[in-house]
Design a protein around this motif. Structure first.
Motif, short mmCIF file in Angstrom:
data_model
loop_
_atom_site.label_atom_id
_atom_site.label_comp_id
_atom_site.label_asym_id
_atom_site.label_seq_id
_atom_site.Cartn_x
_atom_site.Cartn_y
_atom_site.Cartn_z
N ARG A 17 -4.32 -3.06 -8.13
CA ARG A 17 -4.59 -3.80 -6.74
C ARG A 17 -4.18 -1.89 -6.08
N GLU A 21 -6.33 0.32 -3.55
CA GLU A 21 -6.21 0.43 -2.46
C GLU A 21 -5.96 2.34 -2.50
N ARG A 24 -10.24 3.94 -2.13
CA ARG A 24 -10.28 2.93 -0.77
C ARG A 24 -9.82 3.93 0.54
#
Length: 122
Positions: A17, A21, A24
């Motif tokens: 996760r 992040e 991105r």
């Protein structure tokens, strides 16, 4: 320590996760495609190393450039990961290009083609 214990599974999910992040939102490298996703992450039980499988939507050149950009920014990504996740050791990240999505799309096309040919023969 077991390799696929509950703790290690949770750490894998959290690292996946956080990596998604960071890639991105925090990457400024123009080589890294905005259509990059982290498919899977495997952190070693001693938290020293991490394998991250990534998938890039695009041609082979975009995949190669993205992998090159991620490898050159591995230190920055590791630093950001250390700030995001509180682990005893921040793992050394190895990026691996995951071809499973492209393989699945190709197999789906082949199955559709075989089904069409079988429908024409009837």
């Amino acid at each position: 320590m077991r390799k696929n214990g509950l703790k290690n599974t949770r750490i894998n999910g959290e690292v996946q996760r956080a990596l998604a992040e960071i890639i991105r939102g925090g990457m400024k490298d123009p080589r890294v495609s905005p259509l990059t996703s982290v498919v899977s992450v495997e952190v070693s039980p001693d938290l020293k190393t991490c394998k991250a499988w990534i998938s890039v939507l695009g041609d082979v050149e975009a995949q190669k450039d993205t992998l090159e950009g991620l490898k050159s920014a591995a230190g920055y990504i590791r630093n950001r990961l250390a700030k995001e996740i509180n682990l005893r050791n921040t793992p050394e990240i190895t990026f691996i290009m995951d071809q499973s999505i492209a393989y699945g799309v190709n197999m789906s096309k082949l199955i559709d083609e075989v089904n069409r040919e079988a429908g024409n023969e009837d």
